[in-house]
Design a protein around this motif. Structure first.
Motif, PDB file in Angstrom:
ATOM      1  N   MET A 177       8.318   1.237   2.177  1.00 24.36           N
ATOM      2  CA  MET A 177       9.176   0.544   1.219  1.00 24.36           C
ATOM      3  C   MET A 177       8.512   0.431  -0.148  1.00 24.36           C
ATOM      4  SD  MET A 177      11.920   0.290   2.762  1.00 24.36           S
ATOM      5  CE  MET A 177      12.706  -0.365   1.297  1.00 24.36           C
ATOM      6  N   LYS A 178       7.192   0.376  -0.165  1.00 24.93           N
ATOM      7  CA  LYS A 178       6.487   0.337  -1.451  1.00 24.93           C
ATOM      8  C   LYS A 178       6.774   1.600  -2.254  1.00 24.93           C
ATOM      9  CE  LYS A 178       1.916  -0.355  -3.501  1.00 24.93           C
ATOM     10  NZ  LYS A 178       0.468  -0.567  -3.228  1.00 24.93           N
ATOM     11  N   VAL A 179       6.870   2.738  -1.553  1.00 22.04           N
ATOM     12  CA  VAL A 179       7.214   3.996  -2.224  1.00 22.04           C
ATOM     13  C   VAL A 179       8.690   4.018  -2.605  1.00 22.04           C
ATOM     14  CG1 VAL A 179       7.392   6.500  -1.955  1.00 22.04           C
ATOM     15  CG2 VAL A 179       5.384   5.302  -1.077  1.00 22.04           C
ATOM     16  N   LEU A 180       9.556   3.653  -1.662  1.00 18.98           N
ATOM     17  CA  LEU A 180      10.992   3.801  -1.870  1.00 18.98           C
ATOM     18  C   LEU A 180      11.542   2.861  -2.939  1.00 18.98           C
ATOM     19  CD1 LEU A 180      12.288   4.222   1.797  1.00 18.98           C
ATOM     20  CD2 LEU A 180      11.935   5.989   0.080  1.00 18.98           C
ATOM     21  N   LYS A 181      10.909   1.707  -3.131  1.00 18.69           N
ATOM     22  CA  LYS A 181      11.410   0.751  -4.120  1.00 18.69           C
ATOM     23  C   LYS A 181      10.610   0.782  -5.425  1.00 18.69           C
ATOM     24  CE  LYS A 181      13.834  -2.517  -1.176  1.00 18.69           C
ATOM     25  NZ  LYS A 181      14.106  -3.933  -0.878  1.00 18.69           N
ATOM     26  N   SER A 182       9.817   1.834  -5.599  1.00 22.74           N
ATOM     27  CA  SER A 182       9.003   1.940  -6.807  1.00 22.74           C
ATOM     28  C   SER A 182       9.557   3.008  -7.739  1.00 22.74           C
ATOM     29  CB  SER A 182       7.567   2.308  -6.422  1.00 22.74           C
ATOM     30  OG  SER A 182       7.486   3.668  -6.015  1.00 22.74           O
ATOM     31  N   ARG A 183       8.903   3.162  -8.878  1.00 16.73           N
ATOM     32  CA  ARG A 183       9.295   4.195  -9.834  1.00 16.73           C
ATOM     33  C   ARG A 183       8.920   5.584  -9.336  1.00 16.73           C
ATOM     34  NH1 ARG A 183       7.335   2.521 -15.720  1.00 16.73           N
ATOM     35  NH2 ARG A 183       8.557   4.394 -16.186  1.00 16.73           N
ATOM     36  N   GLU A 184       8.209   5.652  -8.223  1.00 15.24           N
ATOM     37  CA  GLU A 184       7.903   6.959  -7.635  1.00 15.24           C
ATOM     38  C   GLU A 184       9.142   7.614  -7.037  1.00 15.24           C
ATOM     39  OE1 GLU A 184       3.774   7.836  -5.822  1.00 15.24           O
ATOM     40  OE2 GLU A 184       4.333   5.854  -5.063  1.00 15.24           O
ATOM     41  N   THR A 185      10.199   6.839  -6.827  1.00 16.57           N
ATOM     42  CA  THR A 185      11.402   7.330  -6.149  1.00 16.57           C
ATOM     43  C   THR A 185      12.610   7.269  -7.084  1.00 16.57           C
ATOM     44  OG1 THR A 185      10.595   6.621  -3.981  1.00 16.57           O
ATOM     45  CG2 THR A 185      12.969   6.937  -4.201  1.00 16.57           C
ATOM     46  N   ALA A 186      13.472   8.270  -6.974  1.00 19.53           N
ATOM     47  CA  ALA A 186      14.767   8.258  -7.656  1.00 19.53           C
ATOM     48  C   ALA A 186      15.811   8.794  -6.682  1.00 19.53           C
ATOM     49  CB  ALA A 186      14.737   9.112  -8.919  1.00 19.53           C
ATOM     50  N   VAL A 187      16.929   8.083  -6.555  1.00 16.78           N
ATOM     51  CA  VAL A 187      18.002   8.483  -5.645  1.00 16.78           C
ATOM     52  C   VAL A 187      19.162   9.018  -6.482  1.00 16.78           C
ATOM     53  CG1 VAL A 187      19.530   7.789  -3.772  1.00 16.78           C
ATOM     54  CG2 VAL A 187      17.301   6.662  -4.052  1.00 16.78           C
ATOM     55  N   HIS A 188      19.476  10.286  -6.291  1.00 15.22           N
ATOM     56  CA  HIS A 188      20.538  10.943  -7.059  1.00 15.22           C
ATOM     57  C   HIS A 188      21.790  11.081  -6.206  1.00 15.22           C
ATOM     58  CE1 HIS A 188      17.218  11.893  -9.691  1.00 15.22           C
ATOM     59  NE2 HIS A 188      16.649  12.637  -8.764  1.00 15.22           N
TER      60      HIS A 188
END
Length: 320
Positions: A177-188
């Protein structure tokens, strides 16, 4: 640029195609991209014209400038074996459980377990570094579940972290979740200029925002060219009856009318489609999410088409 690029969209919008083109676009200039599939459809293999992907990372394409695209079809059973080995050192015991059918049983009936394993494997690839401390992949692109399921799919580890208060499961869920809710992730979100896909895109963006997950861009796929200017579009819906009447008065009502009428009908249909697309563009603009547009390729989708779409994505990104 976020390192984990998650691509979702309503079925039929070309979600997998856009994910593959995005992986090629991100792999330019010597970069390395991992394209991950989580739904078990072997869509990546079909798009790139390769054999079915095993549960291992395999190079499938070379991008512009010498970049490389690797692909991985994540298998939930194998991911669970990896998990058991990583946290509990159950290598041979895990294989014995697989032979007994326990692994298949667990991934089939345990609520959310498959999604935990799939997202966990993708995030492990995002965090993985080589011996020199550099990331193995510059970007990971996930061909994710469709719009209606994407928020729950990505947020499942939040639920797991809340259920398992301590221990390796809790720690792993928190790390994901630290990865998924960070700026490292973008959902298109991939959509078409049609009412239902656009509405699902709007709903999906709202659900992501409510869950605290990062929204990336909207990709409008299969955009068809407009063959008529605004004046011709206005006339197309109005002239059909007038032209038929004029031909009849001129004594040309028979063969000429049969020739002209289908053309006028096509023009009217084109005008109606353009009006619908403009209305959907207005809906998308109100979402206040950056958008890319990809053309409808008249020759169908093949490897050359993927490279063409990747080039278009790069062009629009460079123009921002």
């Amino acid at each position: 640029m976020s390192r984990l690029q998650v691509v979702s969209g309503k079925g039929g919008t070309g979600k997998s195609t856009v994910a593959a083109a995005l992986a090629l676009a991100l792999a330019r200039e010597g970069r390395r991209t991992l394209l991950v599939e989580v739904e078990g459809r072997q869509g990546i293999a079909q798009l790139f014209g390769t054999e079915a992907l095993p549960y291992e990372e395999r190079k499938i394409a070379v991008a512009a400038g010498g970049g490389e695209v690797y692909a991985l079809a994540i298998d939930a059973e194998q991911a669970l074996l990896d998990y058991l080995q990583m946290f509990y050192k159950l290598g041979s015991a895990g294989r014995a459980l697989k032979k007994l059918g326990a692994i298949d049983f667990a991934t089939t009936i345990a609520p959310g377990l498959r999604d935990v394993l799939l997202t966990g494997k993708a995030c492990e690839a995002v965090r993985r570094k080589d011996r020199s401390g550099r990331y193995v992949y510059d970007h990971v692109v996930m061909d994710a579940p469709p719009t209606g399921r994407i928020t729950r799919f990505l947020n499942v580890n939040d639920e797991v972290a809340g259920l398992a208060r301590i221990g390796p499961i809790h720690n792993q869920a928190q790390a994901v979740m630290k990865v998924l809710k960070s700026r490292e992730t973008a959902v298109h979100f991939v959509t078409l200029l049609e009412e239902m896909p656009v509405q699902e895109t709007a709903d999906g963006i709202a659900e992501l925002a409510q869950a605290g997950l990062p929204v990336g861009r909207v990709v409008v796929n299969m955009v068809r060219p407009h063959h008529l200017d605004d004046e011709a579009l206005r006339a197309a819906g109005e002239l059909r009856g007038d032209v038929a009447h004029a031909l009849s008065r001129a004594g040309l009502g028979g063969p000429a009318e049969r020739l002209v009428d289908p053309l006028l009908e096509q023009a009217a249909e084109h005008a109606g489609r353009v009006a619908l697309e403009r209305a959907q563009r207005r809906v998308l603009s109100r979402l206040e999410v950056p958008a890319y547009e990809l053309p409808l390729l008249g020759t169908g989708m093949d490897l050359a088409g993927l490279y063409e779409l990747a080039a278009e994505l790069r062009k629009q990104a460079d123009e921002e």
